[in-house]
Design an enzyme around this catalytic site. Structure first.
Site, PDB file in Angstrom:
ATOM      1  N   LYS A 177       0.877  -1.165   0.000  1.00 55.09           N
ATOM      2  CA  LYS A 177       0.000   0.000   0.000  1.00 55.09           C
ATOM      3  C   LYS A 177       0.921   1.223   0.000  1.00 55.09           C
ATOM      4  O   LYS A 177       1.411   1.661   1.034  1.00 55.09           O
ATOM      5  CB  LYS A 177      -0.883  -0.012   1.249  1.00 55.09           C
ATOM      6  CG  LYS A 177      -2.251   0.592   1.064  1.00 55.09           C
ATOM      7  CD  LYS A 177      -2.256   2.076   0.765  1.00 55.09           C
ATOM      8  CE  LYS A 177      -2.012   2.935   1.969  1.00 55.09           C
ATOM      9  NZ  LYS A 177      -1.754   4.348   1.623  1.00 55.09           N
ATOM     10  N   GLU A 253       9.385   1.752  10.980  1.00 57.45           N
ATOM     11  CA  GLU A 253      10.414   2.777  10.810  1.00 57.45           C
ATOM     12  C   GLU A 253       9.670   4.100  10.819  1.00 57.45           C
ATOM     13  O   GLU A 253       8.918   4.411   9.892  1.00 57.45           O
ATOM     14  CB  GLU A 253      11.164   2.525   9.504  1.00 57.45           C
ATOM     15  CG  GLU A 253      11.784   1.128   9.524  1.00 57.45           C
ATOM     16  CD  GLU A 253      12.626   0.779   8.309  1.00 57.45           C
ATOM     17  OE1 GLU A 253      12.366   1.309   7.231  1.00 57.45           O
ATOM     18  OE2 GLU A 253      13.545  -0.039   8.471  1.00 57.45           O
ATOM     19  N   CYS A 287      13.732  10.934   6.272  1.00 58.48           N
ATOM     20  CA  CYS A 287      13.608  10.653   7.705  1.00 58.48           C
ATOM     21  C   CYS A 287      14.925  10.885   8.434  1.00 58.48           C
ATOM     22  O   CYS A 287      14.941  11.122   9.630  1.00 58.48           O
ATOM     23  CB  CYS A 287      13.158   9.209   7.891  1.00 58.48           C
ATOM     24  SG  CYS A 287      14.252   8.027   7.109  1.00 58.48           S
ATOM     25  N   GLU A 389       8.824  16.918  14.915  1.00 65.46           N
ATOM     26  CA  GLU A 389       9.315  16.686  13.563  1.00 65.46           C
ATOM     27  C   GLU A 389       8.573  17.617  12.595  1.00 65.46           C
ATOM     28  O   GLU A 389       7.349  17.583  12.505  1.00 65.46           O
ATOM     29  CB  GLU A 389       9.056  15.233  13.166  1.00 65.46           C
ATOM     30  CG  GLU A 389       9.558  14.903  11.771  1.00 65.46           C
ATOM     31  CD  GLU A 389       9.219  13.480  11.350  1.00 65.46           C
ATOM     32  OE1 GLU A 389       8.048  13.079  11.462  1.00 65.46           O
ATOM     33  OE2 GLU A 389      10.133  12.768  10.909  1.00 65.46           O
TER      34      GLU A 389
HETATM   35  P1  NAD Z   1       2.115   8.610   7.255  1.00 62.09           P
HETATM   36  O1  NAD Z   1       2.291   7.883   8.534  1.00 62.09           O
HETATM   37  O2  NAD Z   1       1.090   9.685   7.200  1.00 62.09           O
HETATM   38  O3  NAD Z   1       1.713   7.596   6.085  1.00 62.09           O
HETATM   39  C1  NAD Z   1       2.516   6.495   5.759  1.00 62.09           C
HETATM   40  C2  NAD Z   1       1.654   5.416   5.124  1.00 62.09           C
HETATM   41  O4  NAD Z   1       0.741   4.891   6.075  1.00 62.09           O
HETATM   42  C3  NAD Z   1       0.817   5.907   3.961  1.00 62.09           C
HETATM   43  O5  NAD Z   1       0.838   4.900   2.961  1.00 62.09           O
HETATM   44  C4  NAD Z   1      -0.551   6.056   4.567  1.00 62.09           C
HETATM   45  O6  NAD Z   1      -1.608   5.955   3.660  1.00 62.09           O
HETATM   46  C5  NAD Z   1      -0.569   4.904   5.536  1.00 62.09           C
HETATM   47  N1  NAD Z   1      -1.489   5.031   6.661  1.00 62.09           N
HETATM   48  C6  NAD Z   1      -1.879   6.166   7.295  1.00 62.09           C
HETATM   49  N2  NAD Z   1      -2.709   5.860   8.319  1.00 62.09           N
HETATM   50  C7  NAD Z   1      -2.850   4.506   8.335  1.00 62.09           C
HETATM   51  C8  NAD Z   1      -3.583   3.587   9.151  1.00 62.09           C
HETATM   52  N3  NAD Z   1      -4.323   3.990  10.187  1.00 62.09           N
HETATM   53  N4  NAD Z   1      -3.479   2.274   8.868  1.00 62.09           N
HETATM   54  C9  NAD Z   1      -2.721   1.837   7.847  1.00 62.09           C
HETATM   55  N5  NAD Z   1      -2.018   2.663   7.037  1.00 62.09           N
HETATM   56  C10 NAD Z   1      -2.073   3.983   7.274  1.00 62.09           C
HETATM   57  O7  NAD Z   1       3.540   9.143   6.848  1.00 62.09           O
HETATM   58  P2  NAD Z   1       3.913  10.071   5.601  1.00 62.09           P
HETATM   59  O8  NAD Z   1       3.387  11.440   5.865  1.00 62.09           O
HETATM   60  O9  NAD Z   1       3.558   9.358   4.367  1.00 62.09           O
HETATM   61  O10 NAD Z   1       5.517  10.089   5.687  1.00 62.09           O
HETATM   62  C11 NAD Z   1       6.246  10.992   6.466  1.00 62.09           C
HETATM   63  C12 NAD Z   1       6.630  10.355   7.787  1.00 62.09           C
HETATM   64  O11 NAD Z   1       7.352   9.158   7.538  1.00 62.09           O
HETATM   65  C13 NAD Z   1       7.554  11.207   8.636  1.00 62.09           C
HETATM   66  O12 NAD Z   1       7.167  11.117   9.976  1.00 62.09           O
HETATM   67  C14 NAD Z   1       8.918  10.548   8.450  1.00 62.09           C
HETATM   68  O13 NAD Z   1       9.842  10.724   9.490  1.00 62.09           O
HETATM   69  C15 NAD Z   1       8.518   9.113   8.353  1.00 62.09           C
HETATM   70  N6  NAD Z   1       9.560   8.327   7.692  1.00 62.09           N
HETATM   71  C16 NAD Z   1      10.295   7.470   8.443  1.00 62.09           C
HETATM   72  C17 NAD Z   1      11.312   6.721   7.852  1.00 62.09           C
HETATM   73  C18 NAD Z   1      12.147   5.759   8.651  1.00 62.09           C
HETATM   74  O14 NAD Z   1      12.809   4.946   8.030  1.00 62.09           O
HETATM   75  N7  NAD Z   1      12.157   5.830   9.959  1.00 62.09           N
HETATM   76  C19 NAD Z   1      11.546   6.857   6.487  1.00 62.09           C
HETATM   77  C20 NAD Z   1      10.781   7.754   5.744  1.00 62.09           C
HETATM   78  C21 NAD Z   1       9.772   8.477   6.356  1.00 62.09           C
HETATM   79  C1  6OH Z   2      14.449   7.465   4.963  1.00 62.66           C
HETATM   80  O1  6OH Z   2      13.734   8.369   4.488  1.00 62.66           O
HETATM   81  C2  6OH Z   2      15.465   6.650   4.312  1.00 62.66           C
HETATM   82  C3  6OH Z   2      16.367   7.118   3.459  1.00 62.66           C
HETATM   83  C4  6OH Z   2      17.356   6.263   2.841  1.00 62.66           C
HETATM   84  C5  6OH Z   2      18.133   6.670   1.831  1.00 62.66           C
HETATM   85  O2  6OH Z   2      18.012   7.884   1.332  1.00 62.66           O
HETATM   86  C6  6OH Z   2      19.107   5.808   1.183  1.00 62.66           C
HETATM   87  O3  6OH Z   2      19.608   6.201   0.161  1.00 62.66           O
HETATM   88  O4  6OH Z   2      19.378   4.713   1.669  1.00 62.66           O
END
Ligand code: NAD
Ligand code: 6OH
Length: 485
Positions: A177, A253, A287, A389
């Site tokens: 998804k 994550e 992230c 954040e």
């Molecule tokens: P989000 O949590 O809003 O959404 C992520 C996904 O979850 C989307 O596909 C969304 O549709 C789905 N989702 C939302 N509510 C849900 C529910 N109740 N049940 C199931 N699925 C649901 O996050 P975002 O805004 O898409 O991304 C930004 C966030 O992601 C930031 O907080 C960022 O730090 C985090 N992030 C973390 C990492 C990591 O590796 N730790 C990497 C990238 C992004």
């Molecule tokens: C979170 O958003 C993860 C990032 C990872 C990378 O950009 C990478 O190249 O592995």
């Protein structure tokens, strides 16, 4: 405008939900519409995955899976132009970024896990040791089964394949998804899977939102064996609750508020250059980006001036313009959120070193969701812009006077994903590196990431680790077999 369909049991299908617009953040205009999966579509996708596990895919050899993953990587490379166009339309990110990070690393995810399949099997067989009590114990890996993969919008293909590749390497079937903001590249992966002959049902995609939509239907589905999620901490908590029903395994994550700690003995130029990358890459929407910078007092003014110059030298612009070095935020909604922090930071008494506003590009990109790279100083540590954040091109910079103070400041957060440390003192690098409460710590660099290393967060930045062997541990069930001799 193109139509983005669900991919279920090897076929592209419209779902029973509504159609929703997919907006190009660089223009503010819809470029496609996607078909939301209804609960019945999610049921069909999970059932297809379950059937695939009961068929030949459930018994594939390591060699076959290795070949399949390498073929997927080759096909992504062959279709790189299509993936680039799709990713850039969904995210507005510069070609220079998508072409060097998002798409090539999407393919690299499949190659690295393909390479590890044999070695990982051996890692467990090596544990086959007599226990000295007349028995032989050994362990084997088995796939978990049907894995739900839920991903965010910031690095859509990279973060989706980061989970799909090891899930397939371990022999699972997946139902993915992608974020509703960025469904295009995941949808395109269906074509790749068909081209390489992955059996129907092994890879499925359902589109939609979280609550009351495909995300919630998928995570609540009783026939999903494990859930792997990247996104916000609050969403992670909701998904954990869903995973608790039926005791399904979860890897998460989540969010971050990453610190950069810059000591006076660092290579100042390298620290400024590296921190500009760690703060502004992908418009701060990685992230791993740093949003809290702690700088030792003797170099504070020089560092702030240097980083300000780097921020102001960034060139916001259209994704395909070769001069562009920074793109837009992902959506109007996200821009409103980021601008909310511009307001609270000002109200809390911040000195705005640079930025602090939205702006419009001329011409076709007038409606894009652009904001200025922004640096603040002078905020209290309990200000919302320092604690929460933002996920934008922003950082607060504060001085410190001792190593102990720097460690305490960096660790004073509920998050713990990544931290960056700049020093030329080797002992200090080890000492402070070990004291920082984060899953990933970089010394004199940022996001230098070998895909085989542990990836994940401490505290509220997540549960578990993925990457290399850690991914094999999550995406497979380890079965111990004890034979009486
Ligand atoms: P989000 O949590 O809003 O959404 C992520 C996904 O979850 C989307 O596909 C969304 O549709 C789905 N989702 C939302 N509510 C849900 C529910 N109740 N049940 C199931 N699925 C649901 O996050 P975002 O805004 O898409 O991304 C930004 C966030 O992601 C930031 O907080 C960022 O730090 C985090 N992030 C973390 C990492 C990591 O590796 N730790 C990497 C990238 C992004
Ligand atoms: C979170 O958003 C993860 C990032 C990872 C990378 O950009 C990478 O190249 O592995």
């Amino acid at each position: 405008m193109s139509d983005i369909l669900n991919f279920i049991d090897g076929a592209y299908v419209a779902g029973g939900g509504r159609w929703f617009d997919v907006v190009n953040p660089a223009t503010g205009q819809p470029h496609a519409r996607a078909s939301e999966a209804a609960e019945a579509d999610v049921d069909r996708a999970v059932a297809a995955a379950r059937r695939a596990m009961a068929g030949p895919w459930g018994r594939t050899s390591e060699a076959d899976r290795t070949a399949m993953l390498n073929a997927i990587a080759d096909e992504i490379d062959r279709r790189a132009e299509d993936f680039l166009a799709a990713e850039i339309a969904d995210t507005g990110k510069p070609l220079s970024l998508a072409g060097t990070v998002d798409i090539p690393r999407g393919a690299a995810n499949f190659r690295i896990f393909a390479k590890m399949i044999g070695a990982e099997a051996e890692r467990l067989y090596e544990m086959a040791t007599p226990d000295g009590a007349g028995a032989l114990n050994y362990a084997i890996r088995r796939p978990k089964g049907v894995v739900a993969v839920i991903s965010p919008w910031n690095l859509p293909l990279l973060l989706m394949t980061w989970k799909v590749a090891p899930a397939l390497a371990c022999g699972n079937a997946v139902v993915c998804k992608p974020s509703e903001e960025t469904p295009s590249t995941c949808a395109l992966l269906g074509e790749v899977m068909r081209a390489v002959g992955l059996p129907d049902g092994v890879f499925n995609v359902v589109h939609g939102f979280g609550p009351g939509s495909a995300g919630a239907f998928l995570t609540a589905h009783p026939d999903v064996d494990a859930i792997t999620f990247t996104g916000e901490t609050r969403t992670g908590e909701a998904i954990m609750k869903a995973a608790a029903v039926g005791t399904r395994d979860i890897s998460s994550e989540l969010g971050g508020k990453n610190a950069g700690v810059i000591f006076a003995d660092c290579d100042l130029e390298a620290a400024i250059e590296g921190t500009a990358r760690s703060t502004f890459t992908n418009c701060g929407q990685v992230c791993l980006c740093t949003e809290r910078l702690y700088v030792e007092r003797p170099i504070f003014d020089a560092f702030v001036a240097g980083l300000k110059a780097k921020a102001e030298a960034l060139v916001p612009g259209a994704p395909f313009d070769s001069a562009t070095t920074i793109g837009p935020l992902i959506s109007a909604e996200h821009r409103t959120k980021v601008m909310g922090y511009f307001e609270t930071a000002a109200a809390d008494g911040a000195t705005v070193v640079t930025g602090g506003s939205a702006f419009a590009l001329p011409g076709d990109h007038e409606g894009g969701f652009f904001v200025r790279p922004t640096l603040w100083t002078g905020l209290a540590e309990d200000s919302a812009a320092v604690r929460e954040e933002v996920f934008g091109p922003v950082a607060h910079i504060a001085p410190f006077d001792s190593e102990a103070e720097a460690i305490a400041l960096a660790n004073d957060t509920r998050y713990g994903l990544a931290a960056t440390l700049w020093t030329r003192d080797l002992s200090r690098a080890h000492r402070v590196g070990a004291a920082l409460e984060a899953g990933i710590i970089w010394v004199n660099t940022w996001n230098l990431r070998d895909l085989r290393t542990a990836f994940g967060g401490a505290k509220q930045s997540g549960i578990g680790r993925e990457g290399g062997a850690y991914s094999f541990d999550f995406y497979s069930e380890t079965r111990n077999i004890c034979i009486k001799l």
